[in-house]
Design a protein around this motif. Structure first.
Motif, PDB file in Angstrom:
ATOM      1  N   PHE A  77      52.667 -22.415 -25.333  1.00  0.00           N
ATOM      2  CA  PHE A  77      52.526 -20.545 -24.097  1.00  0.00           C
ATOM      3  C   PHE A  77      53.531 -20.652 -23.006  1.00  0.00           C
ATOM      4  O   PHE A  77      53.751 -22.232 -22.483  1.00  0.00           O
ATOM      5  N   VAL A  78      53.847 -19.527 -23.291  1.00  0.00           N
ATOM      6  CA  VAL A  78      54.816 -19.202 -22.025  1.00  0.00           C
ATOM      7  C   VAL A  78      55.012 -18.161 -21.780  1.00  0.00           C
ATOM      8  O   VAL A  78      55.173 -17.565 -22.027  1.00  0.00           O
ATOM      9  N   CYS A  79      54.438 -17.294 -20.357  1.00  0.00           N
ATOM     10  CA  CYS A  79      54.242 -16.487 -20.084  1.00  0.00           C
ATOM     11  C   CYS A  79      55.348 -15.668 -20.092  1.00  0.00           C
ATOM     12  O   CYS A  79      56.781 -16.130 -19.743  1.00  0.00           O
ATOM     13  N   ASP A  80      55.103 -14.394 -20.297  1.00  0.00           N
ATOM     14  CA  ASP A  80      56.208 -13.224 -20.602  1.00  0.00           C
ATOM     15  C   ASP A  80      56.417 -12.081 -19.953  1.00  0.00           C
ATOM     16  O   ASP A  80      55.266 -11.274 -20.069  1.00  0.00           O
ATOM     17  N   LEU A  81      56.256 -12.333 -18.580  1.00  0.00           N
ATOM     18  CA  LEU A  81      55.431 -11.106 -17.593  1.00  0.00           C
ATOM     19  C   LEU A  81      56.573 -10.216 -17.548  1.00  0.00           C
ATOM     20  O   LEU A  81      55.837  -8.716 -17.317  1.00  0.00           O
ATOM     21  N   THR A  82      57.041  -9.937 -18.646  1.00  0.00           N
ATOM     22  CA  THR A  82      58.536  -8.539 -18.724  1.00  0.00           C
ATOM     23  C   THR A  82      57.362  -7.835 -20.116  1.00  0.00           C
ATOM     24  O   THR A  82      57.379  -7.052 -19.821  1.00  0.00           O
ATOM     25  N   LYS A  83      56.562  -8.276 -20.390  1.00  0.00           N
ATOM     26  CA  LYS A  83      55.643  -7.806 -21.587  1.00  0.00           C
ATOM     27  C   LYS A  83      54.300  -7.896 -21.338  1.00  0.00           C
ATOM     28  O   LYS A  83      53.701  -6.757 -21.445  1.00  0.00           O
ATOM     29  N   CYS A  84      54.028  -8.892 -20.590  1.00  0.00           N
ATOM     30  CA  CYS A  84      51.894  -8.691 -20.665  1.00  0.00           C
ATOM     31  C   CYS A  84      51.691  -8.050 -19.362  1.00  0.00           C
ATOM     32  O   CYS A  84      50.600  -7.396 -18.451  1.00  0.00           O
ATOM     33  N   LYS A  85      53.020  -7.894 -17.390  1.00  0.00           N
ATOM     34  CA  LYS A  85      53.143  -7.696 -16.069  1.00  0.00           C
ATOM     35  C   LYS A  85      51.673  -8.172 -15.802  1.00  0.00           C
ATOM     36  O   LYS A  85      52.238  -7.518 -14.632  1.00  0.00           O
ATOM     37  N   GLY A  86      52.041  -9.559 -15.572  1.00  0.00           N
ATOM     38  CA  GLY A  86      51.061 -10.635 -15.132  1.00  0.00           C
ATOM     39  C   GLY A  86      49.552  -9.505 -15.277  1.00  0.00           C
ATOM     40  O   GLY A  86      48.525  -9.886 -14.590  1.00  0.00           O
ATOM     41  N   GLY A  87      48.813  -9.519 -16.246  1.00  0.00           N
ATOM     42  CA  GLY A  87      47.219  -8.561 -16.698  1.00  0.00           C
ATOM     43  C   GLY A  87      46.552  -9.269 -16.396  1.00  0.00           C
ATOM     44  O   GLY A  87      45.695  -8.974 -16.538  1.00  0.00           O
ATOM     45  N   CYS A  88      46.748 -11.205 -16.426  1.00  0.00           N
ATOM     46  CA  CYS A  88      45.889 -11.959 -16.127  1.00  0.00           C
ATOM     47  C   CYS A  88      45.367 -11.816 -15.064  1.00  0.00           C
ATOM     48  O   CYS A  88      43.838 -12.132 -14.574  1.00  0.00           O
ATOM     49  N   CYS A  89      45.910 -11.370 -13.953  1.00  0.00           N
ATOM     50  CA  CYS A  89      45.404 -10.895 -12.532  1.00  0.00           C
ATOM     51  C   CYS A  89      44.872  -9.443 -11.921  1.00  0.00           C
ATOM     52  O   CYS A  89      43.943  -9.382 -10.998  1.00  0.00           O
ATOM     53  N   GLU A  90      44.406  -8.756 -13.265  1.00  0.00           N
ATOM     54  CA  GLU A  90      43.577  -7.770 -13.251  1.00  0.00           C
ATOM     55  C   GLU A  90      42.625  -6.967 -13.978  1.00  0.00           C
ATOM     56  O   GLU A  90      41.671  -6.595 -14.370  1.00  0.00           O
ATOM     57  N   PRO A 101      38.184 -11.411  -3.849  1.00  0.00           N
ATOM     58  CA  PRO A 101      37.920 -10.039  -4.454  1.00  0.00           C
ATOM     59  C   PRO A 101      38.884  -9.208  -4.778  1.00  0.00           C
ATOM     60  O   PRO A 101      40.311  -9.330  -5.547  1.00  0.00           O
ATOM     61  N   THR A 102      38.494  -7.918  -5.425  1.00  0.00           N
ATOM     62  CA  THR A 102      39.079  -7.411  -6.893  1.00  0.00           C
ATOM     63  C   THR A 102      39.248  -5.727  -5.754  1.00  0.00           C
ATOM     64  O   THR A 102      38.335  -5.325  -5.633  1.00  0.00           O
ATOM     65  N   ILE A 103      39.973  -4.900  -6.482  1.00  0.00           N
ATOM     66  CA  ILE A 103      40.428  -3.560  -6.563  1.00  0.00           C
ATOM     67  C   ILE A 103      39.912  -2.513  -7.486  1.00  0.00           C
ATOM     68  O   ILE A 103      40.211  -2.971  -8.403  1.00  0.00           O
ATOM     69  N   GLY A 104      38.157  -2.698  -6.591  1.00  0.00           N
ATOM     70  CA  GLY A 104      37.148  -1.788  -8.075  1.00  0.00           C
ATOM     71  C   GLY A 104      36.976  -2.368  -9.348  1.00  0.00           C
ATOM     72  O   GLY A 104      37.035  -1.830 -10.551  1.00  0.00           O
ATOM     73  N   GLY A 105      36.948  -4.078  -8.999  1.00  0.00           N
ATOM     74  CA  GLY A 105      36.792  -4.806 -10.290  1.00  0.00           C
ATOM     75  C   GLY A 105      38.042  -4.539 -11.884  1.00  0.00           C
ATOM     76  O   GLY A 105      37.862  -4.845 -12.526  1.00  0.00           O
ATOM     77  N   LYS A 106      38.643  -4.193 -10.970  1.00  0.00           N
ATOM     78  CA  LYS A 106      39.891  -4.557 -11.430  1.00  0.00           C
ATOM     79  C   LYS A 106      40.704  -5.869 -11.207  1.00  0.00           C
ATOM     80  O   LYS A 106      40.646  -7.014 -11.057  1.00  0.00           O
ATOM     81  N   MET A 107      41.970  -5.337 -10.137  1.00  0.00           N
ATOM     82  CA  MET A 107      43.260  -6.061  -9.751  1.00  0.00           C
ATOM     83  C   MET A 107      42.444  -6.670  -8.752  1.00  0.00           C
ATOM     84  O   MET A 107      42.115  -6.404  -7.981  1.00  0.00           O
ATOM     85  N   CYS A 108      43.605  -8.475  -8.775  1.00  0.00           N
ATOM     86  CA  CYS A 108      43.212  -9.114  -8.104  1.00  0.00           C
ATOM     87  C   CYS A 108      43.239  -8.325  -6.136  1.00  0.00           C
ATOM     88  O   CYS A 108      44.900  -8.123  -6.300  1.00  0.00           O
ATOM     89  N   ALA A 109      42.638  -8.600  -5.534  1.00  0.00           N
ATOM     90  CA  ALA A 109      43.233  -7.855  -4.319  1.00  0.00           C
ATOM     91  C   ALA A 109      44.369  -8.376  -3.281  1.00  0.00           C
ATOM     92  O   ALA A 109      44.921  -7.929  -2.505  1.00  0.00           O
ATOM     93  N   TYR A 110      44.558  -9.201  -3.588  1.00  0.00           N
ATOM     94  CA  TYR A 110      45.759 -10.480  -3.615  1.00  0.00           C
ATOM     95  C   TYR A 110      47.029 -10.262  -4.399  1.00  0.00           C
ATOM     96  O   TYR A 110      48.101 -10.566  -4.068  1.00  0.00           O
ATOM     97  N   GLY A 111      46.601  -9.421  -5.017  1.00  0.00           N
ATOM     98  CA  GLY A 111      48.025  -8.620  -5.893  1.00  0.00           C
ATOM     99  C   GLY A 111      48.271  -7.022  -5.427  1.00  0.00           C
ATOM    100  O   GLY A 111      48.382  -6.518  -4.888  1.00  0.00           O
ATOM    101  N   PHE A 112      50.015  -7.682  -5.967  1.00  0.00           N
ATOM    102  CA  PHE A 112      51.086  -6.269  -5.381  1.00  0.00           C
ATOM    103  C   PHE A 112      51.644  -6.310  -6.793  1.00  0.00           C
ATOM    104  O   PHE A 112      51.743  -6.785  -7.242  1.00  0.00           O
ATOM    105  N   ARG A 113      51.825  -5.046  -7.438  1.00  0.00           N
ATOM    106  CA  ARG A 113      53.454  -4.759  -7.644  1.00  0.00           C
ATOM    107  C   ARG A 113      54.117  -4.703  -7.533  1.00  0.00           C
ATOM    108  O   ARG A 113      54.737  -3.872  -7.151  1.00  0.00           O
ATOM    109  N   ASP A 114      55.170  -5.350  -8.574  1.00  0.00           N
ATOM    110  CA  ASP A 114      56.947  -4.540  -7.805  1.00  0.00           C
ATOM    111  C   ASP A 114      57.421  -3.877  -8.613  1.00  0.00           C
ATOM    112  O   ASP A 114      56.726  -3.154  -9.489  1.00  0.00           O
ATOM    113  N   LYS A 115      58.630  -3.872  -8.228  1.00  0.00           N
ATOM    114  CA  LYS A 115      59.395  -2.248  -8.689  1.00  0.00           C
ATOM    115  C   LYS A 115      59.634  -2.198 -10.510  1.00  0.00           C
ATOM    116  O   LYS A 115      60.099  -1.445 -11.238  1.00  0.00           O
ATOM    117  N   GLU A 116      59.276  -3.130 -11.295  1.00  0.00           N
ATOM    118  CA  GLU A 116      58.759  -3.417 -12.456  1.00  0.00           C
ATOM    119  C   GLU A 116      57.646  -2.958 -13.293  1.00  0.00           C
ATOM    120  O   GLU A 116      57.741  -3.443 -13.941  1.00  0.00           O
TER     121      GLU A 116
END
Length: 194
Positions: free
Chosen positions: A18-31, A83-98
C-alpha cells in the motif's frame, strides 16, 4: 497474527502492499467515513492547544461546523472524533488547488507552526486500531474502491503496509516495536527464499 508486547497485528499488515496515491483518491479518507477522525484524550488537549494556530487553515464551512458541534464530539460507536461538515469531510480538512483534501493540522505542522502532525488514527490509516482490555488489535482496512489506486501503487513499488506506515507506527509504538515488526516481517513473511 503477529504479537508484539500487547499489540496484535493482522498478517495483512505485512503481507499486503500500500502507498497512498493522492492524485487518484484526492484524500477521500478525510470525507468518506461514518464519523470524523478518532481522537485520544491526549489529542483532544492538543486540539484545544493548537486550535487558534490552525484556525487560519480552516474553511468557512469547517469553522461553522466547529462553531455548531465543537472542536470534537463524542459518538457512542466511535468515542471522541473530529467534527464533520454535514456528515462528510472532516472540519479540519481543506481542498488544495488540485482538489486534494489536506489536513489543517498537518499543513500547520509542515509550515513549522505546531509540533503535532495530525491525529494518530489518520496517520496510521489504512490500519485501524481496536482496543480490548488486554491488547490493541491492528487491522489493515483500506476502503474498497477508493483505496484501490494505493494498493496498485504499493504493489508496483513493492511497499508493504507496515513499511509505508513506518513513521506512524514509530510515533505510536516506538522504534523498538517497529524494529521487532520489521524483523518478523523479513524473517517470516517477506523472505520467500527460506
Amino acid at each position: 497474527m503477529i504479537a508484539i508486547d500487547n499489540v496484535m497485528l493482522s498478517d495483512q499488515v505485512v503481507e499486503e502492499q500500500f502507498v497512498c496515491d493522492l492524485t487518484k483518491c484526492k484524500g477521500g479518507c478525510c470525507e468518506d467515513g461514518d464519523a470524523g477522525a478518532p481522537l485520544t484524550k491526549e489529542e483532544k488537549k492538543i486540539v484545544d492547544e493548537v486550535f487558534e494556530i490552525v484556525k487560519p487553515y480552516l474553511t468557512e464551512e469547517g469553522l461553522e461546523a466547529i462553531r455548531k458541534i465543537g472542536k470534537y464530539e463524542y459518538i457512542d460507536e466511535f468515542g471522541w472524533v473530529t467534527p464533520t461538515i454535514g456528515g462528510k469531510m472532516c472540519a479540519y480538512g481543506f481542498r488544495d488547488k488540485e482538489g486534494v483534501i489536506k489536513c489543517a493540522f498537518e499543513q500547520a505542522y509542515y509550515d513549522g507552526k505546531i509540533a503535532w502532525k495530525k491525529p494518530i488514527s489518520c496517520h496510521l490509516y489504512p490500519i485501524k486500531v481496536t482496543k480490548t482490555k488486554t491488547a490493541e488489535l491492528l487491522n489493515y482496512e483500506p476502503r474498497e474502491g477508493m483505496c484501490s489506486p494505493a494498493c496498485v501503487l504499493g504493489q508496483k513499488l513493492k511497499v508493504p503496509v507496515y513499511a509505508f506506515l513506518k513513521e506512524a507506527l514509530i510515533r505510536k509504538y516506538g522504534e523498538d516495536f517497529y524494529a521487532a515488526l520489521d524483523q518478523i516481517a523479513r524473517e517470516y513473511y517477506l523472505d520467500k527464499s527460506k
